[in-house]
Write a protein that holds these residues in place. Sequence first.
Motif, PDB file in Angstrom:
ATOM      1  N   UNK A  10       4.526 -15.174 -13.097  1.00 27.93           N
ATOM      2  CA  UNK A  10       4.944 -13.778 -13.178  1.00 27.93           C
ATOM      3  C   UNK A  10       3.829 -12.766 -13.148  1.00 27.93           C
ATOM      4  N   UNK A  11       2.594 -13.204 -12.846  1.00 31.29           N
ATOM      5  CA  UNK A  11       1.510 -12.246 -12.685  1.00 31.29           C
ATOM      6  C   UNK A  11       1.703 -11.517 -11.348  1.00 31.29           C
ATOM      7  N   UNK A  12       1.776 -10.196 -11.411  1.00 32.36           N
ATOM      8  CA  UNK A  12       2.084  -9.403 -10.214  1.00 32.36           C
ATOM      9  C   UNK A  12       0.840  -8.668  -9.728  1.00 32.36           C
ATOM     10  N   UNK A  13       0.670  -8.664  -8.427  1.00 36.53           N
ATOM     11  CA  UNK A  13      -0.366  -7.848  -7.795  1.00 36.53           C
ATOM     12  C   UNK A  13       0.277  -7.006  -6.706  1.00 36.53           C
ATOM     13  N   UNK A  14      -0.330  -5.867  -6.466  1.00 41.77           N
ATOM     14  CA  UNK A  14       0.168  -5.014  -5.388  1.00 41.77           C
ATOM     15  C   UNK A  14      -0.983  -4.372  -4.645  1.00 41.77           C
ATOM     16  N   UNK A  15      -0.694  -3.939  -3.427  1.00 39.21           N
ATOM     17  CA  UNK A  15      -1.643  -3.150  -2.645  1.00 39.21           C
ATOM     18  C   UNK A  15      -0.874  -1.994  -2.026  1.00 39.21           C
ATOM     19  N   UNK A  16      -1.602  -0.964  -1.712  1.00 38.66           N
ATOM     20  CA  UNK A  16      -0.987   0.249  -1.159  1.00 38.66           C
ATOM     21  C   UNK A  16      -1.554   0.492   0.239  1.00 38.66           C
ATOM     22  N   UNK A  17      -0.640   0.645   1.175  1.00 35.62           N
ATOM     23  CA  UNK A  17      -0.997   0.913   2.570  1.00 35.62           C
ATOM     24  C   UNK A  17      -0.627   2.368   2.874  1.00 35.62           C
ATOM     25  N   UNK A  18      -1.616   3.173   3.246  1.00 33.18           N
ATOM     26  CA  UNK A  18      -1.403   4.596   3.489  1.00 33.18           C
ATOM     27  C   UNK A  18      -1.456   4.895   4.982  1.00 33.18           C
ATOM     28  N   UNK A  19      -0.443   5.601   5.446  1.00 35.72           N
ATOM     29  CA  UNK A  19      -0.387   6.028   6.846  1.00 35.72           C
ATOM     30  C   UNK A  19      -0.318   7.556   6.850  1.00 35.72           C
ATOM     31  N   UNK A  20      -1.297   8.175   7.471  1.00 38.23           N
ATOM     32  CA  UNK A  20      -1.365   9.636   7.532  1.00 38.23           C
ATOM     33  C   UNK A  20      -1.012  10.102   8.933  1.00 38.23           C
ATOM     34  N   UNK A  21      -0.101  11.070   8.997  1.00 37.64           N
ATOM     35  CA  UNK A  21       0.331  11.613  10.289  1.00 37.64           C
ATOM     36  C   UNK A  21       0.043  13.108  10.295  1.00 37.64           C
ATOM     37  N   UNK A  22      -0.830  13.543  11.196  1.00 39.01           N
ATOM     38  CA  UNK A  22      -1.196  14.955  11.248  1.00 39.01           C
ATOM     39  C   UNK A  22      -1.534  15.326  12.688  1.00 39.01           C
TER      40      UNK A  22
END
Length: 215
Positions: free
Chosen positions: A73-85
């Motif tokens: 039950x050890x949880x890890x996460x990552x964040x993927x950022x997409x920038x639109x400009x």
Amino acid sequence: ITPPVITCPADLAFECIGDIPAGLPSYNEFINGGGSISDNCGFDTLTYNYTETDLGTCPRVITRTYSIADSCGNVSQCVHTITVDDITPPVITCPADLAFECIGDIPAGLPTYSEFINGGGSISDNCGFDTLTYNYIETDLGTCPRVITRTYSIADSCGNVSQCIQTITVDDNTPPVITCPADLAFECIGDIPAGLPTYSEFINGGGAIIDNCGF
């Protein structure tokens, strides 16, 4: 007690919404899409999770959060950022400049987007533009030459504005054509008709005047 190591695909930046890749809602799609997951003891692919937030405009920031848990039950996460400009303005090209001798030959302006395109103008944009932002203004200055300046503009969805200018020059350099009444010959002074001091008298007396644009 050691959580998995999860690495998102590299952050991305685009100008156009249509270029954004789809999210990765399954473990296999995450791996095939450039992500990676490892764990010292192994992880449970059934715990894989994907959420997305979409905030703002110009820039629009899409945040995709991927997570997974191991068998304890050890949880890890990552964040993927997409920038639109979109920072690239539209490309607008006016109809060709024009030159006339006569005011009556000047074509009408093009106050709507459809009239602009049908009148020989063109507009393009890398991501698309908003026809409702189309604008047309006209200035009219001077005489001989008279210079009419028509400015056309449009914006894209991020408010980048482009404009073009069409110049119409009007300059009559053709003189009128005037024809006198026929020459006359008399024996007596008293037979000489009166002169023709006004335009009406000139015409009524047999003279003629024409001009390409009017006089």
